[in-house]
Design a protein around this motif. Structure first.
Motif, mmCIF file in Angstrom:
data_model
loop_
_atom_site.group_PDB
_atom_site.id
_atom_site.type_symbol
_atom_site.label_atom_id
_atom_site.label_comp_id
_atom_site.label_asym_id
_atom_site.label_seq_id
_atom_site.Cartn_x
_atom_site.Cartn_y
_atom_site.Cartn_z
ATOM 1 N N CYS A 1 24.789 40.231 -11.631
ATOM 2 C CA CYS A 1 24.058 39.179 -11.333
ATOM 3 C C CYS A 1 23.779 38.086 -12.660
ATOM 4 O O CYS A 1 23.318 38.838 -13.617
ATOM 5 C CB CYS A 1 22.609 39.614 -10.932
ATOM 6 N N SER A 2 23.926 37.055 -12.805
ATOM 7 C CA SER A 2 23.938 36.167 -13.800
ATOM 8 C C SER A 2 22.391 35.912 -14.291
ATOM 9 O O SER A 2 22.249 35.482 -15.600
ATOM 10 C CB SER A 2 24.630 34.988 -13.639
ATOM 11 N N VAL A 3 21.598 36.194 -13.547
ATOM 12 C CA VAL A 3 20.186 35.871 -13.785
ATOM 13 C C VAL A 3 19.761 37.005 -14.666
ATOM 14 O O VAL A 3 19.253 36.995 -15.646
ATOM 15 C CB VAL A 3 19.296 35.663 -12.506
ATOM 16 N N HIS A 4 19.892 38.254 -13.899
ATOM 17 C CA HIS A 4 19.405 39.565 -14.680
ATOM 18 C C HIS A 4 20.151 39.851 -15.963
ATOM 19 O O HIS A 4 19.712 40.667 -16.654
ATOM 20 C CB HIS A 4 19.462 40.674 -13.692
ATOM 21 N N ALA A 5 21.426 39.238 -16.039
ATOM 22 C CA ALA A 5 22.326 39.518 -17.285
ATOM 23 C C ALA A 5 21.442 38.989 -18.441
ATOM 24 O O ALA A 5 21.818 39.094 -19.725
ATOM 25 C CB ALA A 5 23.668 38.894 -16.978
ATOM 26 N N MET A 6 20.526 37.989 -18.366
ATOM 27 C CA MET A 6 20.096 37.405 -19.555
ATOM 28 C C MET A 6 18.999 38.279 -20.031
ATOM 29 O O MET A 6 18.314 37.798 -21.134
ATOM 30 C CB MET A 6 19.693 36.042 -18.978
ATOM 31 N N PHE A 7 18.344 39.227 -19.379
ATOM 32 C CA PHE A 7 17.570 39.897 -20.017
ATOM 33 C C PHE A 7 18.153 40.995 -20.889
ATOM 34 O O PHE A 7 19.275 41.804 -20.584
ATOM 35 C CB PHE A 7 16.820 41.048 -19.044
ATOM 36 N N ARG A 8 17.914 41.311 -22.228
ATOM 37 C CA ARG A 8 18.681 42.011 -23.105
ATOM 38 C C ARG A 8 17.934 42.976 -23.841
ATOM 39 O O ARG A 8 16.497 43.031 -23.953
ATOM 40 C CB ARG A 8 19.261 41.126 -24.175
ATOM 41 N N ALA A 9 18.655 44.100 -24.328
ATOM 42 C CA ALA A 9 17.601 45.212 -24.874
ATOM 43 C C ALA A 9 16.772 44.768 -26.015
ATOM 44 O O ALA A 9 15.691 45.321 -26.182
ATOM 45 C CB ALA A 9 18.794 46.363 -25.327
ATOM 46 N N GLU A 10 17.324 43.950 -26.890
ATOM 47 C CA GLU A 10 16.340 43.271 -28.246
ATOM 48 C C GLU A 10 15.147 42.544 -27.840
ATOM 49 O O GLU A 10 14.351 42.715 -28.249
ATOM 50 C CB GLU A 10 17.038 42.648 -28.910
ATOM 51 N N HIS A 11 15.215 42.234 -26.215
ATOM 52 C CA HIS A 11 13.932 41.504 -25.812
ATOM 53 C C HIS A 11 13.122 42.548 -25.365
ATOM 54 O O HIS A 11 11.939 42.269 -25.950
ATOM 55 C CB HIS A 11 14.284 40.857 -24.405
ATOM 56 N N VAL A 12 13.292 43.710 -24.966
ATOM 57 C CA VAL A 12 12.518 45.042 -24.937
ATOM 58 C C VAL A 12 11.725 45.273 -26.303
ATOM 59 O O VAL A 12 10.586 45.287 -26.431
ATOM 60 C CB VAL A 12 13.197 45.809 -24.276
ATOM 61 N N GLU A 13 12.606 45.359 -27.312
ATOM 62 C CA GLU A 13 12.319 45.828 -28.510
ATOM 63 C C GLU A 13 11.286 44.558 -29.105
ATOM 64 O O GLU A 13 10.141 45.152 -29.713
ATOM 65 C CB GLU A 13 13.530 45.993 -29.444
ATOM 66 N N GLN A 14 11.455 43.424 -28.908
ATOM 67 C CA GLN A 14 10.761 42.361 -29.574
ATOM 68 C C GLN A 14 9.147 42.475 -28.970
ATOM 69 O O GLN A 14 8.544 42.134 -29.340
ATOM 70 C CB GLN A 14 11.350 41.029 -29.169
ATOM 71 N N LEU A 15 9.274 42.553 -27.452
ATOM 72 C CA LEU A 15 8.064 42.646 -27.061
ATOM 73 C C LEU A 15 6.970 43.856 -27.197
ATOM 74 O O LEU A 15 6.026 43.799 -27.242
ATOM 75 C CB LEU A 15 8.190 42.449 -25.380
ATOM 76 N N ARG A 16 7.900 44.926 -27.380
ATOM 77 C CA ARG A 16 7.174 46.053 -27.770
ATOM 78 C C ARG A 16 6.478 46.072 -29.087
ATOM 79 O O ARG A 16 5.398 46.594 -29.154
ATOM 80 C CB ARG A 16 8.297 47.414 -27.526
ATOM 81 N N ALA A 17 7.436 45.303 -30.069
ATOM 82 C CA ALA A 17 6.895 45.097 -31.371
ATOM 83 C C ALA A 17 5.535 44.403 -31.336
ATOM 84 O O ALA A 17 4.649 44.499 -32.216
ATOM 85 C CB ALA A 17 7.900 44.504 -32.245
#
Ligand code: 13P
Ligand code: SF4
Length: 380
Positions: A242-258
């Protein structure tokens, strides 16, 4: 008001609706819903815009919407506010032979307000590619020992393929139960079109990643795999996403957790393995909603799924702190094609006896797709 079906030219053209404001369109749609009463069912997927959701009789994830279509008895028309494969599924289920017989042969008219509301993931697996893959697999593995599983986000022709070959349909909410069903029958699964849902589900069941080769339908030979890799496989994943869900990336998770200590990360299983691995919870759109509803006030969330659903959750749950997982806008442009102008135009044509954008599958495709869908509906 009668609900006649007709092959005549539409009584009403689309263009004038496009210049009407949303308040006018809303009032006209409401008037029609009132006049048609239970004979009209407006179904809305969770990714629809708020103004469309406000006019839906029922809303749900793909599995819930299939069940609603399968269980509906009073309606004679369904306006499907979602994408093409969902309307096809509704047509197959609501017009299955036993339901047609109960209605004395009368079909329920299923309309998709804008025919351009497709799904780019579904378009990544074409029936001729899947058939070619099956034939090629047959040269190196016994296809009798493979269950084809199609994600519901696929054309009806692929569902029919699964029906014919002992296979089944799954959604994001029952993929694990469906894979268990498949493994009770065969030792291998061919999963299409979404590699991520297939990989995330199979990995959670304990299947190692090296037993999940990816089939590239554009590769010269064996989907880009060696015969040995295919022979050692448990789950063959189709190279679709899915091209929509492909835009979520592992680094976004890390950034928001920080940035927000204690934040809980909630994502859809169409996200990549790396994102799902870093999330706290993953699941269908229905599950995402239930998780937020059940959380105590003050819970901080980073949600990785389509923007309209996340924005609605934000509005409906001011007691929680909801963040969108990606810094960029991830919206499903095809879901967004359904707007009040198209909905009003399609409903007024329906009421005028000249339905537009009717989704009506041929008998053979519907029959075999139903086999695969019914297997899914029976899986607990
Ligand atoms: P759900 O089955 O979770 O509603 O997902 C549908 C979909 O298209 C997600 O991209
Ligand atoms: Fe298809 Fe992705 Fe849109 Fe869902 S969000 S309908 S999978 S393109």
């Amino acid at each position: 008001m009668a609900l006649l079906t007709s092959l005549r030219e539409p009584a009403l053209k689309l263009a004038p609706y496009k210049s009407l404001d949303n308040a006018t369109l809303h009032a006209r749609i409401e008037a029609l819903r009132e006049a048609l009463g239970p004979r009209l069912l407006v179904l809305g997927h969770h990714y629809q815009q708020d103004e469309v959701i406000a006019l839906a009789d029922l809303r749900g994830d793909s599995y819930q919407l299939s069940r609603m279509a399968a269980d509906s008895t009073d309606c004679r028309a369904i306006a499907f506010c979602g994408v093409h494969f969902m309307a096809e599924t509704a047509d197959i289920l609501v017009n299955r032979p036993e339901r047609l017989a109960e209605r004395g042969g009368e079909r329920v008219t299923v309309v998709l307000p804008d025919l351009a509301a497709g799904c780019s993931m579904a378009d990544m697996a074409m029936i001729d590619q899947v058939e070619a893959c099956w034939d090629e697999l047959g040269e190196v593995i016994d296809t009798e020992d493979i269950t084809p599983v199609t994600y519901i986000n696929s054309a009806a022709s692929l569902k029919a393929f699964c029906g014919r070959h002992g296979g089944i349909v799954c959604t994001s909410s029952n993929a694990a139960a469906v894979l268990q069903w498949a493994f009770r029958r065969t030792s291998r699964v061919l999963f299409f079109p979404d590699q991520h849902l297939g990989r995330n589900t199979a990995f959670a069941m304990g299947i190692p990643l090296d037993q999940m080769p990816v089939w590239n339908p554009h590769a010269e030979e064996l989907g880009g795999n060696t015969a040995a890799a295919l022979q050692a496989s448990k789950v063959l994943l189709w190279q679709g996403h899915c091209s929509v869900h492909a835009m979520f990336r592992a680094e976004h998770v890390e950034q928001l957790r920080a940035k927000y200590p204690g934040i809980r990360v909630l994502v859809h299983p169409e996200c990549s393995r790396e994102v799902v691995e870093k999330a706290d919870v993953y699941g269908s759109t229905g599950k995402i909603i239930r998780e937020v509803e059940a959380a105590p006030p003050g819970t901080k969330w980073a949600i990785g799924t389509e923007l309209h659903l996340v924005q609605r959750l934000k509005q409906e749950h001011p007691e929680q702190e909801i963040h969108f997982l990606s810094p960029i806008v991830c919206m499903c442009a095809t879901m967004y094609r359904i707007d009040l102008a198209h909905l009003c135009w399609s409903l007024e044509n329906l009421a005028a006896g000249t339905p537009v954008n009717v989704i009506h599958l041929d008998e053979e495709t519907a029959r075999w797709s139903l086999v695969a869908l019914e297997r899914m509906l029976e899986v607990k």
